[in-house]
Enzyme design. Structure first.
Site, PDB file in Angstrom:
ATOM      1  N   GLU A 244       0.811  -1.226   0.000  1.00 48.51           N
ATOM      2  CA  GLU A 244       0.000   0.000   0.000  1.00 48.51           C
ATOM      3  C   GLU A 244       0.844   1.277   0.000  1.00 48.51           C
ATOM      4  OE1 GLU A 244      -2.934  -0.326   3.106  1.00 48.51           O
ATOM      5  OE2 GLU A 244      -4.070  -1.857   2.008  1.00 48.51           O
TER       6      GLU A 244
ATOM      7  N   GLU B 226      -5.543  -8.868  -0.453  1.00 51.10           N
ATOM      8  CA  GLU B 226      -6.251  -8.775   0.828  1.00 51.10           C
ATOM      9  C   GLU B 226      -7.722  -8.524   0.551  1.00 51.10           C
ATOM     10  OE1 GLU B 226      -5.001  -5.788   3.601  1.00 51.10           O
ATOM     11  OE2 GLU B 226      -2.901  -6.402   3.580  1.00 51.10           O
TER      12      GLU B 226
END
Length: 365
Positions: free
Chosen positions: A128, A273
């Protein structure tokens, strides 16, 4: 017609049944293999690594994401046949980008020393990292780090076995509605486009963290709970010829569209995820989490309207982790720290069980 009837013997019926069983088995195994689970370790009451890997095996979870190269976990994974997405943490990205010698050392210590006993499938360089979040200080180092790790993997003779990528979140998407108009943020293209080019050239997928929960909880007035949980009874979004009944598909396909607009039409996506918390904030309930997770596992077998094929997906996370913050982050686990399952989830029957079943049928033919 008479010829067909002539061959309709008990033996042929058994062979036909065997064929149907094999097809069903392959579908079940393919669906199970689409699902992995993220192994986070931010808890002070979690089982040891060996117990965790045994839990993965006993539950037929064939894929695992590690966020850093924890050697205890890698040792426990030896011989398990579990496919691993191995994380190179954000804290190492700048160092790896600074020189090939650092990348070679990292690959030797954390990859080659465990290969082939540990089935490492991906290296996720960073998690991220984005120019629009608190990780913006790492953006200029990410692609160079990916390139260096890719070269080091090749030098180690593993270039045909391990793909190098990075895991991104949806903050990089500027437009996601309708899904076919998905595009990356204009102010992030300088960062995203080189990553997309690297993935295209190396034939690696983009790893994307997709959470319908956060979209729903941030905007419950416009996004319905059934649409977020895969339970909408009707089409919610009509996008040309494509129909969307769930938010997960819409988010996923908007990233595919964004990739295409950035020159990455051939780049695949792995959902690195996805999950739903059972407590800690608005919409985070046990029932919602159970519904989402059960439906996600089933849906991963089917694919999205844009890409109707199994979606390799990693559920976040294996355990509730009591050292995470904020409170919401403590409640994403599929299992409690005592290894008891929180939900009744089916990851698919193991291949060995199906092989034994079909073997007994063959013996009767």
């Amino acid at each position: 017609m008479s010829t067909l009837h002539k061959h309709n013997t008990p033996q042929m019926a058994a062979i036909t049944l065997l064929g149907l069983l094999l097809v069903a088995s392959s579908i079940e195994i393919a669906g199970a293999e689409s699902i992995g689970v993220c192994y986070g370790m931010l808890g002070n009451n979690l089982p040891n690594h060996w117990e965790v890997i045994q839990l993965y095996k006993s539950r037929n979870i064939g894929r695992l994401r590690l966020y850093d190269p924890n050697h205890g976990a890698l040792q426990a994974l030896k011989g398990s046949n579990i496919e691993v997405m191995l994380g190179l943490p954000n804290s190492d990205v700048k160092h790896i980008a600074s020189g090939m010698e650092h990348a070679r050392w990292w690959v030797q210590k954390n990859v080659k020393d465990f290969w082939p006993d540990v089935k490492i499938k991906y290296i996720a360089v960073g998690n991220e990292i984005s120019p629009v979040t608190g990780t913006s200080y790492l953006t200029s180092f990410l692609t160079p780090a990916m390139v260096n790790i890719y070269k080091a993997i090749g030098e180690a003779g593993l270039g045909n076995n391990i793909k190098v990528s990075t895991s991104v979140d949806m903050t990089l998407i500027g437009n996601s509605y309708p899904p076919s108009q998905g595009s990356f943020r204009n102010d992030a293209r300088w960062f995203v486009d080189p990553i997309v080019g690297f993935l295209r050239d190396t034939r690696a997928p983009l790893l994307v963290n997709i959470y319908p929960y956060f979209s729903y909880s941030g905007n419950p007035g416009q996004i319905s709970l059934p649409y977020s949980l895969f339970t909408a009874p009707n089409v919610v979004v009509q996008d040309g010829s494509r129909q969307y009944r769930n938010l997960f598909d819409a988010m996923l396909d908007s990233v595919y569209a964004a990739l295409e607009r950035s020159g990455g039409a051939s780049v695949g996506i792995v959902v690195s995820e996805s999950g739903w918390p059972s407590a800690g904030a608005f919409g985070a309930t046990y029932d919602n989490a159970a519904t989402y997770l059960k439906n996600l596992i089933q849906h991963a077998k089917e694919g999205s309207p844009r890409k109707p094929r199994p979606i390799e997906t990693y559920i976040f996370a294996m355990f509730d982790e009591n050292n995470k913050n904020p409170e919401l982050e403590k409640h994403f686990g599929l299992f409690s720290p005592n290894k008891q399952p929180k939900y009744n989830l089916n990851f698919g029957v193991s291949g060995s069980v199906e092989t034994n079943a079909t073997a007994s049928l063959i013996s009767e033919i």
